[in-house]
Design a protein around this motif. Structure first.
Motif, PDB file in Angstrom:
ATOM      1  N   PHE A 260       4.894   5.521   3.842  1.00  7.08           N
ATOM      2  CA  PHE A 260       3.452   5.311   3.731  1.00  7.08           C
ATOM      3  C   PHE A 260       2.663   6.199   4.695  1.00  7.08           C
ATOM      4  O   PHE A 260       1.488   6.444   4.476  1.00  7.08           O
ATOM      5  N   ALA A 261       3.312   6.700   5.738  1.00  4.94           N
ATOM      6  CA  ALA A 261       2.649   7.572   6.708  1.00  4.94           C
ATOM      7  C   ALA A 261       2.801   9.053   6.350  1.00  4.94           C
ATOM      8  O   ALA A 261       2.302   9.914   7.076  1.00  4.94           O
ATOM      9  N   GLN A 262       3.456   9.364   5.230  1.00  7.12           N
ATOM     10  CA  GLN A 262       3.668  10.742   4.801  1.00  7.12           C
ATOM     11  C   GLN A 262       2.467  11.243   3.994  1.00  7.12           C
ATOM     12  O   GLN A 262       1.741  10.451   3.383  1.00  7.12           O
ATOM     13  N   PRO A 263       2.258  12.554   3.965  1.00  6.13           N
ATOM     14  CA  PRO A 263       1.192  13.113   3.119  1.00  6.13           C
ATOM     15  C   PRO A 263       1.481  12.816   1.644  1.00  6.13           C
ATOM     16  O   PRO A 263       2.632  12.820   1.220  1.00  6.13           O
ATOM     17  N   SER A 264       0.426  12.574   0.904  1.00  2.00           N
ATOM     18  CA  SER A 264       0.577  12.382  -0.549  1.00  2.00           C
ATOM     19  C   SER A 264       0.325  13.725  -1.229  1.00  2.00           C
ATOM     20  O   SER A 264       0.137  14.744  -0.572  1.00  2.00           O
ATOM     21  N   GLY A 265       0.274  13.729  -2.539  1.00  2.00           N
ATOM     22  CA  GLY A 265      -0.045  14.944  -3.275  1.00  2.00           C
ATOM     23  C   GLY A 265      -1.525  15.270  -3.256  1.00  2.00           C
ATOM     24  O   GLY A 265      -1.944  16.295  -3.773  1.00  2.00           O
TER      25      GLY A 265
ATOM     26  N   THR B  14      -4.698  16.268  -1.095  1.00  2.00           N
ATOM     27  CA  THR B  14      -4.996  16.906   0.185  1.00  2.00           C
ATOM     28  C   THR B  14      -5.769  15.968   1.111  1.00  2.00           C
ATOM     29  O   THR B  14      -6.795  15.403   0.725  1.00  2.00           O
ATOM     30  N   GLY B  15      -5.239  15.770   2.307  1.00  4.35           N
ATOM     31  CA  GLY B  15      -5.905  14.959   3.319  1.00  4.35           C
ATOM     32  C   GLY B  15      -5.634  13.466   3.210  1.00  4.35           C
ATOM     33  O   GLY B  15      -6.117  12.697   4.035  1.00  4.35           O
ATOM     34  N   TRP B  16      -4.864  13.040   2.227  1.00  3.11           N
ATOM     35  CA  TRP B  16      -4.574  11.618   2.024  1.00  3.11           C
ATOM     36  C   TRP B  16      -3.105  11.346   2.300  1.00  3.11           C
ATOM     37  O   TRP B  16      -2.229  12.066   1.836  1.00  3.11           O
ATOM     38  N   LEU B  17      -2.858  10.282   3.036  1.00  2.00           N
ATOM     39  CA  LEU B  17      -1.492   9.811   3.216  1.00  2.00           C
ATOM     40  C   LEU B  17      -1.115   8.964   2.006  1.00  2.00           C
ATOM     41  O   LEU B  17      -1.975   8.531   1.233  1.00  2.00           O
ATOM     42  N   VAL B  18       0.169   8.690   1.869  1.00  3.60           N
ATOM     43  CA  VAL B  18       0.631   7.843   0.766  1.00  3.60           C
ATOM     44  C   VAL B  18      -0.078   6.493   0.806  1.00  3.60           C
ATOM     45  O   VAL B  18      -0.500   5.970  -0.226  1.00  3.60           O
ATOM     46  N   ARG B  19      -0.247   5.908   2.001  1.00  8.23           N
ATOM     47  CA  ARG B  19      -0.912   4.596   2.092  1.00  8.23           C
ATOM     48  C   ARG B  19      -2.368   4.680   1.625  1.00  8.23           C
ATOM     49  O   ARG B  19      -2.872   3.757   1.001  1.00  8.23           O
ATOM     50  N   ASP B  20      -3.059   5.788   1.910  1.00  6.54           N
ATOM     51  CA  ASP B  20      -4.438   5.960   1.457  1.00  6.54           C
ATOM     52  C   ASP B  20      -4.496   5.978  -0.071  1.00  6.54           C
ATOM     53  O   ASP B  20      -5.348   5.318  -0.674  1.00  6.54           O
ATOM     54  N   LEU B  21      -3.593   6.729  -0.669  1.00  3.21           N
ATOM     55  CA  LEU B  21      -3.574   6.852  -2.121  1.00  3.21           C
ATOM     56  C   LEU B  21      -3.207   5.518  -2.775  1.00  3.21           C
ATOM     57  O   LEU B  21      -3.849   5.100  -3.743  1.00  3.21           O
ATOM     58  N   ALA B  22      -2.214   4.829  -2.237  1.00  5.90           N
ATOM     59  CA  ALA B  22      -1.805   3.535  -2.792  1.00  5.90           C
ATOM     60  C   ALA B  22      -2.956   2.531  -2.719  1.00  5.90           C
ATOM     61  O   ALA B  22      -3.244   1.835  -3.704  1.00  5.90           O
ATOM     62  N   CYS B  23      -3.644   2.478  -1.593  1.00  7.86           N
ATOM     63  CA  CYS B  23      -4.787   1.566  -1.454  1.00  7.86           C
ATOM     64  C   CYS B  23      -5.898   1.929  -2.431  1.00  7.86           C
ATOM     65  O   CYS B  23      -6.501   1.051  -3.060  1.00  7.86           O
ATOM     66  N   HIS B  24      -6.160   3.205  -2.586  1.00 11.99           N
ATOM     67  CA  HIS B  24      -7.197   3.663  -3.509  1.00 11.99           C
ATOM     68  C   HIS B  24      -6.869   3.232  -4.942  1.00 11.99           C
ATOM     69  O   HIS B  24      -7.737   2.739  -5.666  1.00 11.99           O
ATOM     70  N   LEU B  25      -5.629   3.401  -5.343  1.00 13.05           N
ATOM     71  CA  LEU B  25      -5.225   3.030  -6.698  1.00 13.05           C
ATOM     72  C   LEU B  25      -5.312   1.524  -6.917  1.00 13.05           C
ATOM     73  O   LEU B  25      -5.731   1.070  -7.989  1.00 13.05           O
ATOM     74  N   VAL B  26      -4.937   0.736  -5.921  1.00 13.07           N
ATOM     75  CA  VAL B  26      -5.016  -0.719  -6.045  1.00 13.07           C
ATOM     76  C   VAL B  26      -6.470  -1.165  -6.153  1.00 13.07           C
ATOM     77  O   VAL B  26      -6.818  -1.991  -7.004  1.00 13.07           O
ATOM     78  N   VAL B  27      -7.337  -0.624  -5.314  1.00 12.15           N
ATOM     79  CA  VAL B  27      -8.760  -0.986  -5.368  1.00 12.15           C
ATOM     80  C   VAL B  27      -9.365  -0.587  -6.712  1.00 12.15           C
ATOM     81  O   VAL B  27     -10.132  -1.354  -7.314  1.00 12.15           O
ATOM     82  N   ASP B  28      -9.012   0.590  -7.222  1.00 12.45           N
ATOM     83  CA  ASP B  28      -9.520   1.010  -8.532  1.00 12.45           C
ATOM     84  C   ASP B  28      -9.038   0.069  -9.637  1.00 12.45           C
ATOM     85  O   ASP B  28      -9.792  -0.257 -10.559  1.00 12.45           O
ATOM     86  N   ALA B  29      -7.786  -0.363  -9.555  1.00 10.01           N
ATOM     87  CA  ALA B  29      -7.263  -1.297 -10.558  1.00 10.01           C
ATOM     88  C   ALA B  29      -8.020  -2.624 -10.489  1.00 10.01           C
ATOM     89  O   ALA B  29      -8.351  -3.216 -11.523  1.00 10.01           O
ATOM     90  N   GLN B  30      -8.326  -3.079  -9.294  1.00  7.22           N
ATOM     91  CA  GLN B  30      -9.107  -4.308  -9.146  1.00  7.22           C
ATOM     92  C   GLN B  30     -10.497  -4.134  -9.747  1.00  7.22           C
ATOM     93  O   GLN B  30     -11.012  -5.038 -10.401  1.00  7.22           O
ATOM     94  N   ASP B  31     -11.098  -2.977  -9.549  1.00  7.01           N
ATOM     95  CA  ASP B  31     -12.415  -2.692 -10.135  1.00  7.01           C
ATOM     96  C   ASP B  31     -12.364  -2.753 -11.658  1.00  7.01           C
ATOM     97  O   ASP B  31     -13.281  -3.263 -12.303  1.00  7.01           O
TER      98      ASP B  31
END
Length: 61
Positions: free
Chosen positions: A23-28, A30-47
């Motif tokens: 979760f602390a590694q860079p994601s695909g 730019t500028g987002w860690l895996v945890r940032d991307l995972a949280c973003h996707l979960v929040v979007d799914a909730q929306d």
């Protein structure tokens, strides 16, 4: 709704299988860690779910 359910299950499975240190590694993204991307996707799914159950008088856009 079937596509959403399958996508949601796939996301949850992928995230659940990640070791904590990943979760602390860079994601695909730019500028987002895996945890940032995972949280973003979960929040979007909730929306999406909130939008689907929110009554509206107007035609959908």
């Amino acid at each position: 709704m079937d596509l959403f359910s399958r996508s949601w299950t796939a996301l949850r499975t992928a995230v659940a299988e990640l070791p904590d240190e990943d979760f602390a590694q860079p994601s695909g993204c730019t500028g987002w860690l895996v945890r940032d991307l995972a949280c973003h996707l979960v929040v979007d799914a909730q929306d999406v779910l909130i939008t689907l159950v929110t009554p509206a008088e107007a035609e959908p856009t």
